[in-house]
Write a protein that holds these residues in place. Structure first.
Motif: not given
Length: 287
Positions: A219-227
């Motif tokens: 599972l991928i959790e979480p994935m985020g990209v800097h604003e």
């Protein structure tokens, strides 16, 4: 014997996590050990308060996670998803606030698609909520490394990981302390956190991946990209890196889910080689 509802406590959490590991199947989105692992950022005691198990003759048949006070995410052993006794007990427990599973008022229940409990909830007047899109990437073929430097993040980079996480999600209060709590959880023994860097060595994105063991979906959790770094393909790149990490860990496939309304996220995962699966919906009642 009858179905027994239990709060396993901190000492019982490994049993619930092991049951979840054994139930994972490719292209079937359901509660994953990584979901419990991600919740562990609130600490072991909070996680124990949020987990429920349903057992018969000493065997765990279903595991639930209170993801917030009004959403119960349930998954069920494959051979018990049409079990009438279990389904009826689950419905009784989530419908009656006095059972201590869900409160009065509007509440949601997530359950495996096609499980008997869904039909019984519908019979009780529960309705389907907004759709989510699960996506899956098969890992039987080599995953090509992305054009992005991605490195594993341990405790020494917890503050940086948390900083990028906060900058990726509006209103996030994620902290170094929460990363450290998450990393101390039972599920994190099969997990890896990573940070992606651009050519100027700026941290542009973060991700955590969770294995359920060799030959099972991760599972991928979480994935985020800097604003400050969006619109440059970093989401796709770090998602590919996440899939590659799961492949190294022996996972058969990589799973992720996002609200269908989040068309940008769906497009990002699709661009990273993920196939859209059938939409899933929670069931909810107003009161």
């Amino acid at each position: 014997m009858t179905i027994v509802l239990d709060k396993p406590g901190v000492d019982g959490l490994p049993v619930a996590v092991d049951a979840l590991r054994g139930w994972q199947r490719d292209r079937a989105m359901q509660l994953h050990p990584g979901d419990v692992g991600w919740f562990w950022r609130f600490g072991a005691e909070a996680t124990a308060r949020a987990v429920r198990t349903w057992s018969r003759d000493g065997r765990v048949l279903a595991v639930g996670l209170l993801d917030g006070s009004t959403l119960l995410r349930i998954t069920i052993a494959a051979d018990a998803q049409q079990d009438e006794e279990l389904a009826r007990r689950l419905v009784e427990d989530v419908t009656d606030p006095e059972r201590g599973v869900l409160p009065a008022g509007k509440v949601n229940v997530e359950a495996p698609m096609g499980a008997r409990v869904q039909a019984l909830l519908a019979e009780r007047g529960w309705r389907t909520d907004e759709p989510w899109t699960p996506l899956s990437r098969d890992l039987s073929e080599p995953v090509k490394a992305p054009d992005l430097r991605v490195e594993s993040a341990g405790p020494e980079r917890a503050e940086l990981w948390a900083e990028v996480m906060r900058a990726s999600f509006e209103g996030s209060t994620f902290s170094k302390e929460r990363w450290l709590a998450m990393s101390e959880g039972t599920p994190y023994t099969d997990a890896r956190s990573m940070i992606g860097y651009d050519e100027q060595d700026a941290a542009v994105g973060v991700v955590t991946v969770w294995s359920a063991g060799p030959g099972r979906p991760g599972l991928i959790e979480p994935m985020g990209v800097h604003e400050d770094h969006r619109g440059r393909g970093y989401g796709r790149a770090i998602t590919v890196a996440a899939a590659a990490a799961l492949q190294e860990m022996g996972s058969s496939s990589a799973l992720v889910a996002t609200p269908t309304s989040n068309v940008g996220a769906v497009a990002t995962y699709a661009s990273a080689g993920f196939d859209k699966l059938s939409e899933v919906r929670d069931y909810f009642r107003e009161s």
